[in-house]
Motif scaffolding. Structure first.
Motif, PDB file in Angstrom:
ATOM      1  N   MET A  60      46.507  -4.996  54.563  1.00  0.00           N
ATOM      2  CA  MET A  60      47.902  -4.253  54.153  1.00  0.00           C
ATOM      3  C   MET A  60      48.148  -4.952  53.400  1.00  0.00           C
ATOM      4  O   MET A  60      47.675  -6.219  53.153  1.00  0.00           O
ATOM      5  CB  MET A  60      48.617  -4.141  55.387  1.00  0.00           C
ATOM      6  N   ALA A  61      49.209  -4.699  51.878  1.00  0.00           N
ATOM      7  CA  ALA A  61      49.726  -6.088  50.973  1.00  0.00           C
ATOM      8  C   ALA A  61      51.706  -5.036  51.080  1.00  0.00           C
ATOM      9  O   ALA A  61      51.536  -4.133  51.248  1.00  0.00           O
ATOM     10  CB  ALA A  61      48.652  -5.173  49.935  1.00  0.00           C
ATOM     11  N   SER A  62      52.106  -6.200  50.638  1.00  0.00           N
ATOM     12  CA  SER A  62      53.406  -5.837  50.198  1.00  0.00           C
ATOM     13  C   SER A  62      53.418  -4.895  48.966  1.00  0.00           C
ATOM     14  O   SER A  62      55.242  -4.693  49.302  1.00  0.00           O
ATOM     15  CB  SER A  62      54.348  -7.573  50.290  1.00  0.00           C
ATOM     16  N   SER A  63      52.749  -4.913  48.021  1.00  0.00           N
ATOM     17  CA  SER A  63      53.046  -4.186  47.017  1.00  0.00           C
ATOM     18  C   SER A  63      51.930  -3.718  46.039  1.00  0.00           C
ATOM     19  O   SER A  63      50.801  -4.684  46.570  1.00  0.00           O
ATOM     20  CB  SER A  63      53.490  -5.003  45.923  1.00  0.00           C
ATOM     21  N   LEU A  64      51.839  -2.241  45.539  1.00  0.00           N
ATOM     22  CA  LEU A  64      50.363  -1.854  44.764  1.00  0.00           C
ATOM     23  C   LEU A  64      50.605  -2.539  43.489  1.00  0.00           C
ATOM     24  O   LEU A  64      52.082  -3.375  43.485  1.00  0.00           O
ATOM     25  CB  LEU A  64      51.356  -0.932  44.883  1.00  0.00           C
ATOM     26  N   VAL A  65      49.528  -2.187  42.672  1.00  0.00           N
ATOM     27  CA  VAL A  65      49.370  -2.771  41.719  1.00  0.00           C
ATOM     28  C   VAL A  65      50.829  -2.541  40.346  1.00  0.00           C
ATOM     29  O   VAL A  65      51.001  -1.830  40.562  1.00  0.00           O
ATOM     30  CB  VAL A  65      48.065  -2.435  41.012  1.00  0.00           C
ATOM     31  N   GLY A  66      50.951  -3.248  39.989  1.00  0.00           N
ATOM     32  CA  GLY A  66      52.138  -3.242  38.905  1.00  0.00           C
ATOM     33  C   GLY A  66      53.403  -3.445  39.556  1.00  0.00           C
ATOM     34  O   GLY A  66      54.396  -3.203  38.892  1.00  0.00           O
ATOM     35  N   GLU A  67      53.704  -3.854  40.777  1.00  0.00           N
ATOM     36  CA  GLU A  67      55.212  -4.227  41.894  1.00  0.00           C
ATOM     37  C   GLU A  67      55.040  -5.155  41.613  1.00  0.00           C
ATOM     38  O   GLU A  67      53.881  -6.077  41.602  1.00  0.00           O
ATOM     39  CB  GLU A  67      54.780  -2.729  42.654  1.00  0.00           C
ATOM     40  N   ASP A  68      56.250  -5.541  41.369  1.00  0.00           N
ATOM     41  CA  ASP A  68      56.875  -6.717  42.258  1.00  0.00           C
ATOM     42  C   ASP A  68      56.788  -7.391  43.226  1.00  0.00           C
ATOM     43  O   ASP A  68      57.722  -5.690  43.914  1.00  0.00           O
ATOM     44  CB  ASP A  68      57.695  -7.536  41.566  1.00  0.00           C
ATOM     45  N   SER A  69      56.610  -8.135  44.270  1.00  0.00           N
ATOM     46  CA  SER A  69      57.452  -8.073  45.568  1.00  0.00           C
ATOM     47  C   SER A  69      58.277  -9.256  45.627  1.00  0.00           C
ATOM     48  O   SER A  69      58.122  -9.854  44.796  1.00  0.00           O
ATOM     49  CB  SER A  69      56.272  -8.849  46.303  1.00  0.00           C
ATOM     50  N   LEU A  70      59.838  -8.595  46.352  1.00  0.00           N
ATOM     51  CA  LEU A  70      60.832  -9.341  46.769  1.00  0.00           C
ATOM     52  C   LEU A  70      60.714  -9.963  47.760  1.00  0.00           C
ATOM     53  O   LEU A  70      60.725  -9.954  49.093  1.00  0.00           O
ATOM     54  CB  LEU A  70      61.824  -7.893  45.772  1.00  0.00           C
ATOM     55  N   SER A  71      62.286 -10.569  47.352  1.00  0.00           N
ATOM     56  CA  SER A  71      62.658 -11.757  48.434  1.00  0.00           C
ATOM     57  C   SER A  71      63.957 -11.269  49.070  1.00  0.00           C
ATOM     58  O   SER A  71      64.217  -9.900  48.244  1.00  0.00           O
ATOM     59  CB  SER A  71      63.443 -13.231  47.659  1.00  0.00           C
ATOM     60  N   HIS A  72      63.809 -11.850  50.554  1.00  0.00           N
ATOM     61  CA  HIS A  72      65.322 -10.676  50.653  1.00  0.00           C
ATOM     62  C   HIS A  72      66.911 -11.295  51.067  1.00  0.00           C
ATOM     63  O   HIS A  72      67.500 -11.072  50.633  1.00  0.00           O
ATOM     64  CB  HIS A  72      64.415 -11.366  52.405  1.00  0.00           C
ATOM     65  N   HIS A  73      66.729 -12.631  51.191  1.00  0.00           N
ATOM     66  CA  HIS A  73      68.098 -13.114  50.935  1.00  0.00           C
ATOM     67  C   HIS A  73      68.254 -14.593  50.594  1.00  0.00           C
ATOM     68  O   HIS A  73      67.111 -15.361  50.446  1.00  0.00           O
ATOM     69  CB  HIS A  73      68.780 -12.982  51.919  1.00  0.00           C
ATOM     70  N   VAL A  74      69.473 -15.097  50.513  1.00  0.00           N
ATOM     71  CA  VAL A  74      69.252 -16.732  50.066  1.00  0.00           C
ATOM     72  C   VAL A  74      69.612 -17.580  50.724  1.00  0.00           C
ATOM     73  O   VAL A  74      70.720 -16.964  51.176  1.00  0.00           O
ATOM     74  CB  VAL A  74      69.993 -16.725  48.547  1.00  0.00           C
ATOM     75  N   ASP A  75      69.420 -18.852  51.156  1.00  0.00           N
ATOM     76  CA  ASP A  75      70.137 -20.106  51.743  1.00  0.00           C
ATOM     77  C   ASP A  75      71.441 -20.619  50.675  1.00  0.00           C
ATOM     78  O   ASP A  75      70.950 -21.033  49.393  1.00  0.00           O
ATOM     79  CB  ASP A  75      68.728 -20.736  52.438  1.00  0.00           C
ATOM     80  N   PRO A  76      72.705 -20.747  50.607  1.00  0.00           N
ATOM     81  CA  PRO A  76      73.490 -20.984  49.763  1.00  0.00           C
ATOM     82  C   PRO A  76      73.518 -22.379  49.915  1.00  0.00           C
ATOM     83  O   PRO A  76      74.080 -23.338  48.966  1.00  0.00           O
ATOM     84  CB  PRO A  76      75.095 -20.523  50.420  1.00  0.00           C
ATOM     85  N   ALA A  77      72.964 -23.205  51.417  1.00  0.00           N
ATOM     86  CA  ALA A  77      73.010 -24.002  51.551  1.00  0.00           C
ATOM     87  C   ALA A  77      71.687 -24.743  49.939  1.00  0.00           C
ATOM     88  O   ALA A  77      72.266 -25.846  49.685  1.00  0.00           O
ATOM     89  CB  ALA A  77      72.425 -25.113  52.642  1.00  0.00           C
ATOM     90  N   ILE A  78      70.404 -24.605  50.109  1.00  0.00           N
ATOM     91  CA  ILE A  78      70.100 -24.918  49.177  1.00  0.00           C
ATOM     92  C   ILE A  78      69.770 -23.802  47.981  1.00  0.00           C
ATOM     93  O   ILE A  78      68.874 -24.888  46.457  1.00  0.00           O
ATOM     94  CB  ILE A  78      68.258 -24.904  50.096  1.00  0.00           C
ATOM     95  N   GLY A  79      70.261 -23.069  47.727  1.00  0.00           N
ATOM     96  CA  GLY A  79      70.337 -22.520  46.546  1.00  0.00           C
ATOM     97  C   GLY A  79      69.350 -21.682  46.065  1.00  0.00           C
ATOM     98  O   GLY A  79      68.902 -21.376  44.881  1.00  0.00           O
TER      99      GLY A  79
END
Length: 295
Positions: A166-185
């Motif tokens: 199982m993989a998070s993305s297919l060939v040619g696709e990026d896997s993206l982040s979910h959210h930011v911690d504002p304390a460390i950016g």
């Protein structure tokens, strides 16, 4: 990257909660984020914005850290080619009856995954390592799970039996982040692992959920990338495979207070203990029965 540490610690937390002890887990991480000078909360790694879940915790056992996390050590670990003085805690002590979960995360591309931004393992190297595992009877089944850009390219070269991937993305696709911690950016966790963890947090050791439900854990509207699945090498129907076959450990125990008679001979590899009275002391002989038949 901080989120990659949070990714792997999230999966580590899940399998431990479902009954797999540290003695059966090999954890490889850079292990430099909990005490990094940019981390305003030392010795913690959170995988959510409201900081409700510290995945670093107080009982994390890291087996390979820092400069030990290399492609060479990873391949040697899988193929049992480690130096003889390697501690047992750093060895993959599996056999032909073992189910193995392999989770990888980091920066990657078409056909490769980076290790600490200094080297990379290719999809062919990984496929050949898994084949060596099969030839050496180091596993019964493997669930391969990877969260990186173009992640599906890492399982395309697999050719060994009994592997579900199982993989998070297919060939040619990026896997993206979910959210930011504002304390460390910086981003905290990747989307695919975030939704996988949210699913696993609802699983209990006696759960009836199957692997098919887990393979659908992150639809495209949530992951944005397209989750890839490969089942052609796997001999079972994922819908009939309990999720605890890879993410948990359940050992049914039957308690009895009725004395049992143990035969004093070995027949058909069925008798495992023989007791004899020698000099007023019991001497026990143990016979080991193969866990799985050899084929």
């Amino acid at each position: 990257m901080r989120r990659h540490v949070a990714n792997v610690l999230s999966i580590y937390r899940s399998v431990k909660r479902l009954g797999i002890p540290d003695s059966q887990i090999i954890l490889m991480i850079a292990d430099d984020m909990a005490c990094n000078s940019r981390n305003p909360r030392p010795a913690t790694v959170f995988n959510n914005a409201d900081q409700q879940l510290n995945v670093y915790g107080d009982d994390v056992e890291v087996d390979y850290r820092g400069y030990e996390v290399t492609v060479e050590n990873f391949v040697r670990l899988l193929t049992s080619r480690l130096p003889p003085e390697t501690p047992r805690s750093k060895q993959l002590l599996t056999d032909e009856g073992s189910n193995i979960l392999i989770y990888l995360t980091g920066h990657g591309g078409d056909g490769f995954l980076k290790f600490q931004d200094s080297e990379e393992i290719t999809s062919q190297e990984l496929a050949d390592a898994l084949e060596q595992m099969w030839q050496k009877r180091k596993y019964h089944e493997i669930f391969f799970m990877i969260d990186t850009c173009q992640a599906a390219s890492m399982y395309e070269k697999f050719y060994s039996p009994n592997i579900l991937a199982m993989a998070s993305s297919l060939v040619g696709e990026d896997s993206l982040s979910h959210h930011v911690d504002p304390a460390i950016g910086v981003y905290i966790i990747d989307r695919y692992t975030f939704f996988a963890l949210r699913f696993l947090e609802k699983v209990q050791p006696d759960s009836s959920l199957n692997m098919s439900s887990f393979l659908a854990v992150c639809p495209k509207q949530d992951c944005i990338s397209t989750v890839g699945v490969r089942t052609d090498l796997f001999s079972r129907d994922p819908a009939k495979v309990p999720i605890t076959d890879f993410f948990g450990s359940i050992r049914p125990i039957e308690l009895t207070f009725i004395p049992d008679n143990i035969l004093n001979k070995l027949e058909n590899n069925e008798i495992v203990v023989e007791e004899k009275l020698t000099n007023n002391k019991h001497a026990k002989r143990y016979y080991y029965v193969p866990l799985m038949p050899k084929w």
